[in-house]
Structure formats: C-alpha cells, structure tokens
Design an enzyme around this catalytic site. Structure first.
Site, PDB file in Angstrom:
ATOM      1  N   ARG A  80       0.088   3.608  13.941  1.00 41.01           N
ATOM      2  CA  ARG A  80      -0.323   2.195  13.889  1.00 41.01           C
ATOM      3  C   ARG A  80       0.875   1.260  13.721  1.00 41.01           C
ATOM      4  O   ARG A  80       0.884   0.151  14.247  1.00 41.01           O
ATOM      5  CB  ARG A  80      -1.328   1.993  12.756  1.00 41.01           C
ATOM      6  CG  ARG A  80      -2.681   2.603  13.066  1.00 41.01           C
ATOM      7  CD  ARG A  80      -3.617   2.398  11.909  1.00 41.01           C
ATOM      8  NE  ARG A  80      -4.972   2.840  12.229  1.00 41.01           N
ATOM      9  CZ  ARG A  80      -5.959   2.905  11.347  1.00 41.01           C
ATOM     10  NH1 ARG A  80      -5.731   2.553  10.085  1.00 41.01           N
ATOM     11  NH2 ARG A  80      -7.145   3.301  11.710  1.00 41.01           N
ATOM     12  N   LEU A 120      -3.000  -8.709   9.598  1.00 37.14           N
ATOM     13  CA  LEU A 120      -4.180  -8.155  10.277  1.00 37.14           C
ATOM     14  C   LEU A 120      -5.393  -8.289   9.347  1.00 37.14           C
ATOM     15  O   LEU A 120      -6.333  -7.498   9.409  1.00 37.14           O
ATOM     16  CB  LEU A 120      -3.941  -6.686  10.659  1.00 37.14           C
ATOM     17  CG  LEU A 120      -2.754  -6.471  11.620  1.00 37.14           C
ATOM     18  CD1 LEU A 120      -2.501  -4.980  11.854  1.00 37.14           C
ATOM     19  CD2 LEU A 120      -3.011  -7.186  12.955  1.00 37.14           C
ATOM     20  N   TYR A 179       3.427  -4.124  -7.101  1.00 34.32           N
ATOM     21  CA  TYR A 179       2.795  -3.200  -6.147  1.00 34.32           C
ATOM     22  C   TYR A 179       2.750  -1.785  -6.726  1.00 34.32           C
ATOM     23  O   TYR A 179       3.754  -1.276  -7.223  1.00 34.32           O
ATOM     24  CB  TYR A 179       3.530  -3.185  -4.795  1.00 34.32           C
ATOM     25  CG  TYR A 179       3.401  -4.476  -4.007  1.00 34.32           C
ATOM     26  CD1 TYR A 179       2.532  -5.491  -4.411  1.00 34.32           C
ATOM     27  CD2 TYR A 179       4.146  -4.682  -2.852  1.00 34.32           C
ATOM     28  CE1 TYR A 179       2.425  -6.666  -3.696  1.00 34.32           C
ATOM     29  CE2 TYR A 179       4.045  -5.852  -2.127  1.00 34.32           C
ATOM     30  CZ  TYR A 179       3.180  -6.841  -2.567  1.00 34.32           C
ATOM     31  OH  TYR A 179       3.081  -8.015  -1.844  1.00 34.32           O
ATOM     32  N   SER A 239      -0.663  -9.947   4.958  1.00 29.66           N
ATOM     33  CA  SER A 239      -1.925  -9.443   5.538  1.00 29.66           C
ATOM     34  C   SER A 239      -2.161 -10.041   6.927  1.00 29.66           C
ATOM     35  O   SER A 239      -3.207 -10.659   7.182  1.00 29.66           O
ATOM     36  CB  SER A 239      -3.115  -9.722   4.607  1.00 29.66           C
ATOM     37  OG  SER A 239      -3.040  -8.899   3.460  1.00 29.66           O
ATOM     38  N   GLN A 264      -0.020   2.334   6.730  1.00 26.79           N
ATOM     39  CA  GLN A 264       0.663   3.529   6.212  1.00 26.79           C
ATOM     40  C   GLN A 264       0.663   4.644   7.250  1.00 26.79           C
ATOM     41  O   GLN A 264       1.026   5.773   6.954  1.00 26.79           O
ATOM     42  CB  GLN A 264      -0.043   4.003   4.932  1.00 26.79           C
ATOM     43  CG  GLN A 264      -0.040   2.967   3.815  1.00 26.79           C
ATOM     44  CD  GLN A 264       1.366   2.615   3.373  1.00 26.79           C
ATOM     45  OE1 GLN A 264       2.110   3.460   2.916  1.00 26.79           O
ATOM     46  NE2 GLN A 264       1.742   1.351   3.556  1.00 26.79           N
ATOM     47  N   HIS A 316       6.259 -14.643  -6.728  1.00 28.94           N
ATOM     48  CA  HIS A 316       5.060 -14.082  -6.083  1.00 28.94           C
ATOM     49  C   HIS A 316       3.895 -15.078  -6.039  1.00 28.94           C
ATOM     50  O   HIS A 316       3.223 -15.227  -5.030  1.00 28.94           O
ATOM     51  CB  HIS A 316       4.636 -12.827  -6.849  1.00 28.94           C
ATOM     52  CG  HIS A 316       3.883 -11.833  -6.038  1.00 28.94           C
ATOM     53  ND1 HIS A 316       3.874 -10.490  -6.301  1.00 28.94           N
ATOM     54  CD2 HIS A 316       3.086 -11.976  -4.954  1.00 28.94           C
ATOM     55  CE1 HIS A 316       3.126  -9.855  -5.425  1.00 28.94           C
ATOM     56  NE2 HIS A 316       2.624 -10.745  -4.594  1.00 28.94           N
ATOM     57  N   ARG A 319       0.830  -1.223   0.000  1.00 21.96           N
ATOM     58  CA  ARG A 319       0.000   0.000   0.000  1.00 21.96           C
ATOM     59  C   ARG A 319       0.855   1.259   0.000  1.00 21.96           C
ATOM     60  O   ARG A 319       0.348   2.358   0.212  1.00 21.96           O
ATOM     61  CB  ARG A 319      -0.909  -0.023   1.244  1.00 21.96           C
ATOM     62  CG  ARG A 319      -1.783  -1.270   1.339  1.00 21.96           C
ATOM     63  CD  ARG A 319      -2.491  -1.341   2.693  1.00 21.96           C
ATOM     64  NE  ARG A 319      -3.008  -2.669   2.971  1.00 21.96           N
ATOM     65  CZ  ARG A 319      -4.216  -3.100   2.613  1.00 21.96           C
ATOM     66  NH1 ARG A 319      -5.031  -2.321   1.954  1.00 21.96           N
ATOM     67  NH2 ARG A 319      -4.615  -4.325   2.925  1.00 21.96           N
TER      68      ARG A 319
HETATM   69  N1  LIG Z   1       2.595 -12.267  -1.271  1.00 22.87           N
HETATM   70  C1  LIG Z   1       1.385 -11.791  -1.491  1.00 22.87           C
HETATM   71  O1  LIG Z   1       0.646 -12.295  -2.351  1.00 22.87           O
HETATM   72  C2  LIG Z   1       0.926 -10.629  -0.664  1.00 22.87           C
HETATM   73  C3  LIG Z   1      -0.407 -10.202  -0.738  1.00 22.87           C
HETATM   74  C4  LIG Z   1      -0.781  -9.128   0.055  1.00 22.87           C
HETATM   75  C5  LIG Z   1       0.139  -8.524   0.903  1.00 22.87           C
HETATM   76  N2  LIG Z   1       1.438  -8.957   0.924  1.00 22.87           N
HETATM   77  C6  LIG Z   1       2.454  -8.340   1.817  1.00 22.87           C
HETATM   78  O2  LIG Z   1       1.899  -8.181   3.102  1.00 22.87           O
HETATM   79  C7  LIG Z   1       2.018  -6.828   3.483  1.00 22.87           C
HETATM   80  C8  LIG Z   1       0.943  -6.463   4.434  1.00 22.87           C
HETATM   81  O3  LIG Z   1      -0.329  -6.630   3.829  1.00 22.87           O
HETATM   82  P1  LIG Z   1      -1.541  -5.730   4.332  1.00 22.87           P
HETATM   83  O4  LIG Z   1      -1.271  -4.306   4.076  1.00 22.87           O
HETATM   84  O5  LIG Z   1      -2.791  -6.313   3.809  1.00 22.87           O
HETATM   85  O6  LIG Z   1      -1.390  -6.026   5.914  1.00 22.87           O
HETATM   86  P2  LIG Z   1      -2.282  -5.819   7.191  1.00 22.87           P
HETATM   87  O7  LIG Z   1      -1.319  -5.299   8.211  1.00 22.87           O
HETATM   88  O8  LIG Z   1      -3.053  -7.059   7.432  1.00 22.87           O
HETATM   89  O9  LIG Z   1      -3.343  -4.693   6.832  1.00 22.87           O
HETATM   90  C9  LIG Z   1      -2.994  -3.349   6.706  1.00 22.87           C
HETATM   91  C10 LIG Z   1      -4.265  -2.580   6.415  1.00 22.87           C
HETATM   92  O10 LIG Z   1      -5.069  -2.549   7.599  1.00 22.87           O
HETATM   93  C11 LIG Z   1      -5.416  -1.201   7.871  1.00 22.87           C
HETATM   94  N3  LIG Z   1      -5.569  -1.010   9.313  1.00 22.87           N
HETATM   95  C12 LIG Z   1      -6.721  -0.586   9.900  1.00 22.87           C
HETATM   96  N4  LIG Z   1      -6.536  -0.482  11.217  1.00 22.87           N
HETATM   97  C13 LIG Z   1      -5.251  -0.813  11.475  1.00 22.87           C
HETATM   98  C14 LIG Z   1      -4.471  -0.892  12.671  1.00 22.87           C
HETATM   99  N5  LIG Z   1      -5.007  -0.577  13.865  1.00 22.87           N
HETATM  100  N6  LIG Z   1      -3.197  -1.273  12.581  1.00 22.87           N
HETATM  101  C15 LIG Z   1      -2.661  -1.586  11.386  1.00 22.87           C
HETATM  102  N7  LIG Z   1      -3.339  -1.535  10.216  1.00 22.87           N
HETATM  103  C16 LIG Z   1      -4.633  -1.157  10.261  1.00 22.87           C
HETATM  104  C17 LIG Z   1      -4.284  -0.382   7.284  1.00 22.87           C
HETATM  105  O11 LIG Z   1      -4.759   0.928   7.049  1.00 22.87           O
HETATM  106  P3  LIG Z   1      -3.818   2.219   7.357  1.00 22.87           P
HETATM  107  O12 LIG Z   1      -2.720   2.188   6.340  1.00 22.87           O
HETATM  108  O13 LIG Z   1      -4.751   3.362   7.195  1.00 22.87           O
HETATM  109  O14 LIG Z   1      -3.309   2.067   8.759  1.00 22.87           O
HETATM  110  C18 LIG Z   1      -4.003  -1.138   6.021  1.00 22.87           C
HETATM  111  O15 LIG Z   1      -4.917  -0.771   5.005  1.00 22.87           O
HETATM  112  C19 LIG Z   1       2.016  -6.080   2.159  1.00 22.87           C
HETATM  113  O16 LIG Z   1       2.525  -4.765   2.263  1.00 22.87           O
HETATM  114  C20 LIG Z   1       2.886  -6.968   1.331  1.00 22.87           C
HETATM  115  O17 LIG Z   1       4.233  -6.736   1.631  1.00 22.87           O
HETATM  116  C21 LIG Z   1       1.841 -10.003   0.157  1.00 22.87           C
END
Ligand SMILES: NC(=O)c1ccc[n+]([C@@H]2O[C@H](COP(=O)([O-])OP(=O)(O)OC[C@H]3O[C@@H](n4cnc5c(N)ncnc54)[C@H](OP(=O)(O)O)[C@@H]3O)[C@@H](O)[C@H]2O)c1
Length: 310
Positions: free
Chosen positions: A280, A215, A59, A213, A276, A131, A29
């Site tokens: 958090r 969370l 990304y 992901s 982001q 990936h 993100r």
């Molecule tokens: N290999 C793959 O296929 C794959 C797929 C997806 C992701 N990924 C990797 O996993 C990483 C993390 O994925 P993700 O962004 O979905 O992870 P996540 O940490 O599960 O979710 C983050 C999202 O939750 C939101 N959020 C809401 N409340 C929050 C809180 N209290 N604390 C933290 N976040 C909160 C964030 O918004 P805000 O930004 O507004 O806080 C953000 O949009 C990616 O950046 C990437 O590196 C890999």
C-alpha cells in the site's frame, strides 16, 4: 485542457534548508516487535522518495504500546541501520500529555525534547512540531523555548500542528525564524484547510502544509457497502465513486488519486501516509505520476461536499 501535476522532485521544507520528497511517511501506527519488518517500512518509504518521516512522542498510545513507543521503535531501526538517518528528514512532535491533555510550557518542551532525542537515538530532530495548541502557554514562552532548543542544536526547524491561523501567527510573532510547517488534518474527505485559511497562510508565509490522515485514516479505502453504512454515508460513497473513476482512467490505486488531489494544490501539500503495509505504501507513491484536470479536481471537491459549488 492543461493538467495539474503533483511536484515530484525534492523541494525545500518551508523556507528552511531542508529538502524533502513530495510525500511523507507517518509513524502514528508504527508498532510491533519485528525489527526487520519495521525497518522494511522505513526503507520502503525512503526508497520511494518519502523522505520526511513524521512521528511524535505520544505515538504508541493508540496502538497499546504506550507513550514513546513509536519513537523508540524508530530509534531501534536507526540503531540497526544508522545510514537511514542521513536519508531522512526526521520530524517529531510534543505538547500532548496523557491526562492533562496539553502542555507547551518551557519545562515540558525541554524535557519532552530530551526524551525524544534519547528514544530516537539521534543528536537532533530536523523538524520539531507543537502537536496541539496549549492555550495556557503564552506564545512568547513557546517561541523562546523553541528558539533555545534550536540554538542548542537539539532541533533544526519548527512546525505546528492542529493550529488555527491566528495561533500560527501568534507563535510566529515571537519567533526569530520562520515556522517551516503547518500540519492540519486534510484529505479529500476533510477539506477544512481549503476554506479555513490554513492553506492560504501557507501560500502567504511559505510554510509547507503537511496533511495528516490524507486517506481519512483508511475511510477513503472502504468498499462501497462499507462506505454506505459509515457516518458519512452518501457523501463518502459519492466521493469514492469519483475517486474510483479517476483511478481507472489513470491506471493507479484509488489512494494515489486521493493523494494527488492534495498534492496539486499550489501550497505544495505534502501528504503523510500512514499504511503499515509495503504494497500500500508503494501504491501511494503512484500519486507522484497522477495529473488531474482542473474540472476533475473540482469534481472531487463537489463529491466531497456532496453539493455543487456555486
Ligand atoms: N498531527 C496530528 O495530530 C496527527 C494526527 C493523526 C495522524 N498524524 C500523522 O499522519 C500520519 C498518517 O495518518 P494515518 O495513518 O491516519 O493516515 P492515512 O494514510 O489517512 O490512513 C492510514 C490507514 O488507512 C489504512 N488503509 C486502508 N486501506 C489503505 C490503502 N489502500 N492505502 C493506504 N492505507 C490504507 C491503513 O491500514 P494498513 O496499515 O493496514 O494499510 C492505515 O490504518 C500519521 O502516521 C502521523 O504521522 C498526525
């Protein structure tokens, strides 16, 4: 009762010589035109010990900025503050191609790796991950290409993402070195790697599991009424209540408990947080000091499953 503590000190990534912190920071993100704000996110993560920085060539598409945008932004941050490069283990991925959708052929991986190096403004990618599996690419060809990129110094270690255990094994059979990481989707809401063999394979091979992901992409941060209206409904509501109870008891954010739940697994799960927002990201780092009892851990599993274990 003894407690399960998340590992807090740096540890080896797989069987490699790379050393990483217990939580990683992800750039799915990571977007925008404010360089100072982007740099602050990376610096905050590194300062908190989130030393593995995970990105991918694709990304940027989901944030409307296009293929390569997240890597380019990270490259700009590294150009602005070159010392940051030495503080991170830089991970990227290739193999997803918009409109194809998967390509792990030798020609594509060679081209994708060169393009990532240019965008990231670095000489080497510390961890290069496939990936998503491409059934049309013979694992021997994928392995030979990864070995060639490693021999050329363009990448240091290799990982896989969204691979089954059999796909991991097929690639490993043809590689002259150990796969360092397995990156499945894994969170308190998505427990599949606990039962599908991925975490067992990590325990057996020494590969480090990286949880994407962790969370549930923000679903573990929903308010109770939002959770009730979500597709996961009662199951998610029950899980959030269980997480909140532990968060109150430990004096940390709900997110910290959700991450600690993953980190205490003996495979040494490294969650990749994706927020982001600096505040958090800091709350997530509190997971490093959360210890859970065995029964608290199983309470979360049962809440996630929506039923008692036999
Ligand atoms: N290999 C793959 O296929 C794959 C797929 C997806 C992701 N990924 C990797 O996993 C990483 C993390 O994925 P993700 O962004 O979905 O992870 P996540 O940490 O599960 O979710 C983050 C999202 O939750 C939101 N959020 C809401 N409340 C929050 C809180 N209290 N604390 C933290 N976040 C909160 C964030 O918004 P805000 O930004 O507004 O806080 C953000 O949009 C990616 O950046 C990437 O590196 C890999």
């Amino acid at each position: 009762m003894s407690t399960l503590a998340p590992p807090s000190s740096p540890r080896r990534l797989g069987k490699s010589d790379l050393s990483v912190g217990p939580i990683a920071y992800g750039c799915w993100r990571f977007a925008g035109s404010d360089l100072a704000a982007s740099r602050a996110k990376i610096e905050t993560a590194l300062d908190l010990g989130m030393t593995l920085i995970d990105t991918a060539d694709i990304y940027g598409c989901d944030t409307g900025h296009g293929v390569g945008a997240a890597e380019s932004l990270l490259g700009e941050v590294l150009a602005d503050a070159p010392a940051l490069r030495g503080r991170m283990v830089l991970a990227s991925k290739a193999g997803i191609v918009l409109g194809t959708p998967y390509d792990s052929s030798a020609a594509h991986l060679r081209e994708a790796c060169n393009a990532s190096l240019r965008r990231l403004r670095t000489d080497t990618i510390d961890l290069y991950q496939i990936h998503r599996p491409d059934p049309l690419a013979h694992p021997a060809e994928v392995a030979a290409t990864l070995a060639e990129l490693r021999q050329a110094g363009k990448i240091r270690e290799v990982g896989v993402s969204n691979h089954t255990t059999a796909q991991f094994d097929a690639l490993q059979t043809h590689l002259p070195f150990a796969i360092a990481t397995h990156q499945p989707e894994l969170s308190a809401l998505r427990l599949d790697p606990l039962w599908d063999g991925v975490l067992d394979q990590c325990l057996r091979t020494g590969a480090t599991p990286l949880a994407w992901s962790p969370l549930a992409g923000g679903r573990l941060s929903l308010a109770p009424d939002e959770a009730r209206r979500s597709p996961e409904g009662a199951r998610l509501t029950g899980l959030l209540e269980a997480l909140d109870g532990l968060a109150r008891a430990h004096g940390v954010a709900r997110s910290a408990v959700a991450l600690a739940f993953l980190m205490v697994h003996p495979a040494g799960v490294i969650p990749i947080v994706g927020s982001q927002r600096l505040e958090r990201i800091r709350e997530c780092a509190e997971a490093m000091r959360v210890e859970l009892t065995r029964s608290e851990w199983y309470d979360l599993v049962e809440a996630s499953l929506g039923e008692s274990l036999p």
